[in-house]
Write a protein that holds these residues in place. Structure first.
Motif, PDB file in Angstrom:
ATOM      1  N   ARG A 112       0.882  -1.211  -0.040  1.00 59.74           N
ATOM      2  CA  ARG A 112       0.085   0.116  -0.122  1.00 59.74           C
ATOM      3  C   ARG A 112       0.904   1.409  -0.072  1.00 59.74           C
ATOM      4  N   TRP A 113       0.466   2.214  -0.686  1.00 60.93           N
ATOM      5  CA  TRP A 113       1.091   3.761  -1.020  1.00 60.93           C
ATOM      6  C   TRP A 113       2.064   3.579  -1.988  1.00 60.93           C
ATOM      7  N   GLU A 114       2.324   2.410  -2.398  1.00 58.27           N
ATOM      8  CA  GLU A 114       3.757   2.134  -3.244  1.00 58.27           C
ATOM      9  C   GLU A 114       3.326   2.717  -4.707  1.00 58.27           C
ATOM     10  N   VAL A 167      -0.412   2.293  -5.367  1.00 55.86           N
ATOM     11  CA  VAL A 167      -1.172   1.129  -5.008  1.00 55.86           C
ATOM     12  C   VAL A 167      -2.085   1.603  -3.517  1.00 55.86           C
ATOM     13  N   VAL A 168      -3.301   1.251  -3.391  1.00 57.96           N
ATOM     14  CA  VAL A 168      -3.920   1.775  -2.031  1.00 57.96           C
ATOM     15  C   VAL A 168      -4.792   0.486  -1.539  1.00 57.96           C
ATOM     16  N   GLY A 169      -5.185  -0.249  -2.668  1.00 57.38           N
ATOM     17  CA  GLY A 169      -6.021  -1.454  -2.045  1.00 57.38           C
ATOM     18  C   GLY A 169      -5.366  -2.884  -2.156  1.00 57.38           C
ATOM     19  N   SER A 223       3.109   5.854   7.107  1.00 53.46           N
ATOM     20  CA  SER A 223       4.043   6.027   7.951  1.00 53.46           C
ATOM     21  C   SER A 223       4.642   7.380   7.700  1.00 53.46           C
ATOM     22  N   LEU A 224       5.618   8.081   8.400  1.00 52.54           N
ATOM     23  CA  LEU A 224       5.928   9.561   8.212  1.00 52.54           C
ATOM     24  C   LEU A 224       6.858   9.527   6.838  1.00 52.54           C
ATOM     25  N   GLN A 225       7.559   8.389   6.597  1.00 56.96           N
ATOM     26  CA  GLN A 225       8.274   8.221   5.335  1.00 56.96           C
ATOM     27  C   GLN A 225       7.244   8.079   4.101  1.00 56.96           C
ATOM     28  N   GLU A 226       6.067   7.667   4.299  1.00 51.43           N
ATOM     29  CA  GLU A 226       4.919   7.461   3.337  1.00 51.43           C
ATOM     30  C   GLU A 226       4.525   8.942   3.232  1.00 51.43           C
ATOM     31  N   GLN A 227       4.291   9.584   4.085  1.00 53.85           N
ATOM     32  CA  GLN A 227       3.705  10.910   4.147  1.00 53.85           C
ATOM     33  C   GLN A 227       4.497  11.877   3.261  1.00 53.85           C
ATOM     34  N   ARG A 228       5.915  11.869   3.567  1.00 56.89           N
ATOM     35  CA  ARG A 228       6.973  12.556   2.779  1.00 56.89           C
ATOM     36  C   ARG A 228       6.758  12.338   1.383  1.00 56.89           C
ATOM     37  N   ALA A 229       6.807  10.996   0.930  1.00 54.18           N
ATOM     38  CA  ALA A 229       6.470  10.586  -0.428  1.00 54.18           C
ATOM     39  C   ALA A 229       5.349  11.086  -1.341  1.00 54.18           C
TER      40      ALA A 229
END
Length: 514
Positions: free
Chosen positions: A154-156, A174-176, A199-205
């Motif tokens: 997810r989030w990739e 990808v979200v689901g 996650s914080l890393q995913e928020q930054r992305a």
């Protein structure tokens, strides 16, 4: 949509798509662009046959190595559209704002037309005749075969064959995941009835820039982006804050009991030309497509120089009707504290802030965010406590014109840079197209080996929500994960040895994709 390109080759193609249309595929790479190829003219030189043979063998080996690399490791693609902007850019113009100096991307269509440019930082919309540079879409290096060994997360960001047209490659997020029930509610993703957090890393992305204090507009005195407030609004106390170019400076001052001296960010909406809450405006789409949805999910990134005479720094974040107050003890023997709506919040694994008494203060990078009903705070990339999650957001919107503030009670504090970001707001409509989307009015249940994908530029992205027959991407359709934007280019006419070159690399935009 994306298309494969030759590894490292520059393409002169202007096969573009409108930032408002619904063709989101990628463009494939060709062995070498004719524009570049016809400039590679060998010089006639006299060399020993042994050296010539070695050179030919080396070139053959290099070509074979590149072919093997492309076949089994990585492949290059070009992004022609803006469905993933600003994470990935399609064909666009780079516009330089004459008021604040920031540069931003404005999508262009296949005929070279662009929308009305509006500066996302200061809101300047009188941009006719300003310097612009036509740019090609981002060139991606895609790690092939990765999903043969692991499933997309997810989030990739992922590249896959479009289910309705398997010869066409798309790039989305990808979200689901297989077996999940997915629904989009109020701009967020819900999985099996619970909000999906990053996650914080995913928020930054994923985060989208809203404001950067480094770029000061020419009318900053007339429409200031910061207000200074010492104590309560009617306290009558004089603030020790001041601006000096892009800097926000708090001069040493006597402490006032129970009175924090605040610098508060005020949001000026780019396409409304007034102070408002933060909306989901995306400058890539032009001023004709306004932001229509309030975005409560925000992030502050501030570069601070905290004087040794500052005991604590306070940070205020508003998210809808929720108000968070974070107290960071820079020079006190204490742990960080958080209050939500005036109630203390228990923190897990809180750590003290490392201090260096007696040494000149150095710049520290503070990140504080509220996204997906999650509060995260880090200093110099290190979390100060475990994320604070909550599933009972306060009802209402609150006053969001000034959603972020930084305050001190005494001492010297300099904010070198004050940056505001927002989260992606997933919409239920596609550029005002009357289409009933999947996963909006009711949850959509994903089957085995089925994935749900969305574009970051949600209001114009043709993705799982709006595909006519099914929103599903099967696992066997994934091609790989893009990991690098390599050789982004400007379409700039130049004269090189008597030939016209229309594409030159722009190394400023080379970046990794997280």
């Amino acid at each position: 949509m994306i298309a494969p390109t030759a590894f490292g080759a520059a393409s002169a193609s202007r096969s573009l798509s409108s930032p408002h249309d619904h063709f989101d595929g990628l463009v494939a790479a060709t062995p070498m662009s004719p524009l570049i190829a016809d400039q590679v003219k060998p010089r006639v030189v006299t060399l020993r046959s042994g050296f010539v043979r070695q050179t030919i063998e080396f070139l053959i080996a290099l070509s074979l190595a590149i072919m093997v690399f492309r076949t089994f490791t990585a492949e290059a693609y070009v992004v022609p559209t803006g469905s993933m902007a600003p994470t990935l850019l399609g064909n666009h113009e780079e516009v330089a704002c004459p008021s604040c100096g920031i540069r931003f991307a404005l999508g262009i269509d296949e005929d070279g037309r662009a929308g009305q440019p509006v500066c996302p930082n200061c809101g300047e919309d009188k941009l006719d005749g300003v310097p612009i540079v036509p740019c090609s879409g981002d060139r991606l290096l895609v790690q092939k075969g990765l999903y043969d060994f692991k499933r997309p997360r997810r989030w990739e960001v992922a590249v896959f064959h479009f289910p309705a047209e398997p010869t066409q490659a798309y790039v989305k997020r990808v979200v689901g995941l297989p077996g999940e029930s997915i629904q989009i509610l109020r701009g967020d993703i819900y999985i099996n009835g619970k909000i999906a957090r990053k996650s914080l890393q995913e928020q930054r992305a994923i985060r989208i820039p809203v404001y950067d204090s480094q770029y000061v507009s020419q009318d900053a005195n007339r429409v200031p982006r910061f207000i200074f407030r010492h104590g309560r609004p009617q306290s009558g106390l004089t603030s020790a804050w001041r601006t000096e170019g892009p800097l926000l400076i708090h001069d040493p001052a006597e402490a006032t009991e129970n009175a924090t001296d605040w610098v508060e960010y005020r949001h000026r909406d780019p396409d409304r030309a007034q102070y408002t809450p933060i909306y989901d405006f995306n400058p890539y789409n032009g001023g004709e497509l306004r932001g229509e949805n309030r975005v409560p999910d925000l992030m502050l990134e501030a570069r601070l120089i905290v004087g040794n005479d500052v005991p604590t720094v306070d940070v205020r974040l508003n998210s809808g009707a929720d108000r968070f107050l974070i107290t960071l003890p820079f020079h006190e023997d204490a742990l960080p504290q958080v209050r939500r709506n005036n109630q203390a919040v228990a923190l897990a694994h809180a750590v003290p802030i490392p201090s260096t008494p007696g040494t000149p203060p150095s710049s520290r990078v503070l990140e504080a965010s509220i996204m997906d009903h999650r509060l995260s705070v880090s200093l110099d990339g290190v979390p100060l406590f475990d994320p604070v999650d909550y599933d009972n957001p306060a009802v209402g919107y609150g006053s969001d014109v000034s959603p972020i503030g930084v305050g001190v009670r005494r001492g010297s504090l300099t904010i070198e840079r004050f940056k505001v970001f927002r989260d992606v707001y997933y919409t239920s409509a596609l550029a005002n197209t009357p289409k009933r989307p999947f996963g909006v009015d009711e949850p959509y249940k994903l089957g085995l080996d089925s994935f749900f994908v969305l574009g970051d530029n949600s209001s114009v992205s043709n993705d799982s929500r709006f595909w006519s027959s099914s929103p599903v991407v099967r696992g066997d359709l994934f091609l790989g994960k893009p990991f690098l934007v390599h050789l982004p280019g400007q379409v700039v006419p130049l004269k090189v040895f008597g030939r016209s070159v229309y594409w030159v690399p722009d190394p400023r935009e080379i970046r990794y994709i997280r």
